[in-house]
Write a protein that holds these residues in place. Structure first.
Motif, short mmCIF file in Angstrom:
data_model
loop_
_atom_site.label_atom_id
_atom_site.label_comp_id
_atom_site.label_asym_id
_atom_site.label_seq_id
_atom_site.Cartn_x
_atom_site.Cartn_y
_atom_site.Cartn_z
N GLU A 176 0.82 -1.22 0.00
CA GLU A 176 0.00 0.00 0.00
C GLU A 176 0.85 1.27 0.00
OE1 GLU A 176 -4.08 -1.38 2.18
OE2 GLU A 176 -2.42 -0.81 3.52
N GLU A 177 1.93 1.24 -0.78
CA GLU A 177 2.82 2.40 -0.84
C GLU A 177 2.12 3.63 -1.40
OE1 GLU A 177 5.53 -1.23 -1.73
OE2 GLU A 177 3.48 -0.59 -2.11
N TYR A 178 1.23 3.43 -2.38
CA TYR A 178 0.63 4.56 -3.08
C TYR A 178 -0.86 4.73 -2.81
CZ TYR A 178 5.02 3.97 -5.57
OH TYR A 178 6.35 3.82 -5.87
N GLY A 179 -1.45 3.84 -2.01
CA GLY A 179 -2.87 3.92 -1.70
C GLY A 179 -3.32 2.69 -0.95
N TYR A 180 -4.51 2.75 -0.39
CA TYR A 180 -5.03 1.65 0.41
C TYR A 180 -5.76 0.63 -0.45
CZ TYR A 180 -4.11 4.19 4.77
OH TYR A 180 -3.52 4.84 5.82
N LEU A 181 -5.72 -0.62 -0.01
CA LEU A 181 -6.41 -1.72 -0.67
C LEU A 181 -7.51 -2.26 0.24
CD1 LEU A 181 -3.23 -3.57 -1.96
CD2 LEU A 181 -4.90 -2.40 -3.42
N THR A 182 -8.63 -2.63 -0.36
CA THR A 182 -9.71 -3.22 0.42
C THR A 182 -9.37 -4.66 0.79
OG1 THR A 182 -10.89 -4.13 -1.49
CG2 THR A 182 -11.41 -1.86 -0.86
N LYS A 183 -10.19 -5.22 1.67
CA LYS A 183 -10.07 -6.63 2.01
C LYS A 183 -11.15 -7.45 1.30
CE LYS A 183 -7.95 -5.76 6.51
NZ LYS A 183 -8.07 -5.95 7.99
N GLY A 184 -11.88 -6.80 0.41
CA GLY A 184 -12.94 -7.48 -0.33
C GLY A 184 -13.52 -6.53 -1.36
N ILE A 185 -14.64 -6.92 -1.94
CA ILE A 185 -15.22 -6.11 -3.01
C ILE A 185 -16.63 -5.63 -2.68
CG2 ILE A 185 -13.84 -7.14 -4.86
CD1 ILE A 185 -16.23 -8.99 -5.45
N ASP A 186 -17.11 -5.94 -1.46
CA ASP A 186 -18.48 -5.56 -1.11
C ASP A 186 -18.51 -4.20 -0.42
OD1 ASP A 186 -17.44 -6.10 1.37
OD2 ASP A 186 -18.84 -7.71 1.86
N SER A 187 -19.71 -3.74 -0.08
CA SER A 187 -19.88 -2.40 0.48
C SER A 187 -19.17 -2.23 1.82
CB SER A 187 -21.37 -2.08 0.64
OG SER A 187 -22.01 -3.02 1.49
N ILE A 188 -19.14 -3.27 2.63
CA ILE A 188 -18.47 -3.18 3.94
C ILE A 188 -16.97 -2.96 3.76
CG2 ILE A 188 -17.98 -4.35 6.11
CD1 ILE A 188 -20.88 -3.48 5.80
#
Length: 211
Positions: A176-188
């Motif tokens: 995540e050097e350049y931005g954050y990543l989700t832990k999934g693809i849903d709304s939560i």
């Protein structure tokens, strides 16, 4: 302490979910941080390109993409309902793009009573100019080819986040050097990653588009 009147100047409103809101302005190459309650705005041209009215103190999150299933804007809109419930009506989402899901997404916005918070603004001629004035960028896609919109956002230094798909991971970095990543693809998962952006106090690494 001083009083001064500026007829025309470039400013960046620094908005914080927690803590004071203040304006960062530059006068004669000197930066000033001025609390919002000390500023009287006589005229504002904040994002005049868009067919909506925004306040300078609004926290504006943007996304760009064709309005189609793979872009996953429906889950982003659902996430935004949760965020507005928690953080208040100053949160705004600007969705740029056109496509077959326009009516469906408008219906979802109405069902979730987000008409004052989520805006479908269509295709925009000068995306860079609009991006530079928004506070955050979110990339909620289910799959992507090159991820050009995300590249544009981080190239401009806009704090960004995206779903943990291969293209986004390659752009934002495994760590995540350049931005954050989700832990999934849903709304939560999308809601949680936006919260991380809203509460981030340090900048991401600077992205060099030419490398």
């Amino acid at each position: 302490y001083t009083n001064f009147y500026l007829k025309d100047f470039e400013y960046k409103a620094v908005k914080k979910i927690r803590g004071k809101t203040y304006f960062k302005i530059n006068v004669n190459n000197i930066d000033f941080d001025i609390p919002l309650n000390s500023v009287k705005i006589l005229f504002s041209n904040y994002l005049p390109e868009l067919p909506i009215r925004l306040k300078d103190e609004d926290v504006v999150i943007s996304t760009i993409g064709r309005l189609s299933p793979e872009k996953n804007q429906a889950e982003l809109i659902k996430a935004f309902r949760l965020l507005v419930n928690k953080y208040g009506p100053s949160l705004k989402l600007v969705i740029m793009g056109e496509g077959p899901l326009n009516s469906d997404l408008n219906q979802l916005i109405n069902e979730l009573r987000l008409q004052r918070n989520v805006f479908l603004v269509g295709q925009q001629a000068d995306v860079f100019k609009i991006l530079k004035q928004t506070d955050y960028f979110v990339f909620p896609s289910l799959y992507e080819g090159q991820g050009m919109a995300l590249l544009e956002a981080i190239s401009l230094g806009i704090p960004s986040a995206g779903t943990n798909i291969s293209t986004t991971i390659e752009i934002l970095g495994n760590n995540e050097e350049y931005g954050y990543l989700t832990k999934g693809i849903d709304s939560i998962a999308i809601k949680e990653v936006i919260e991380r952006l809203l509460n981030k106090n340090t900048p991401f690494e600077k992205f060099n588009y030419k490398e």
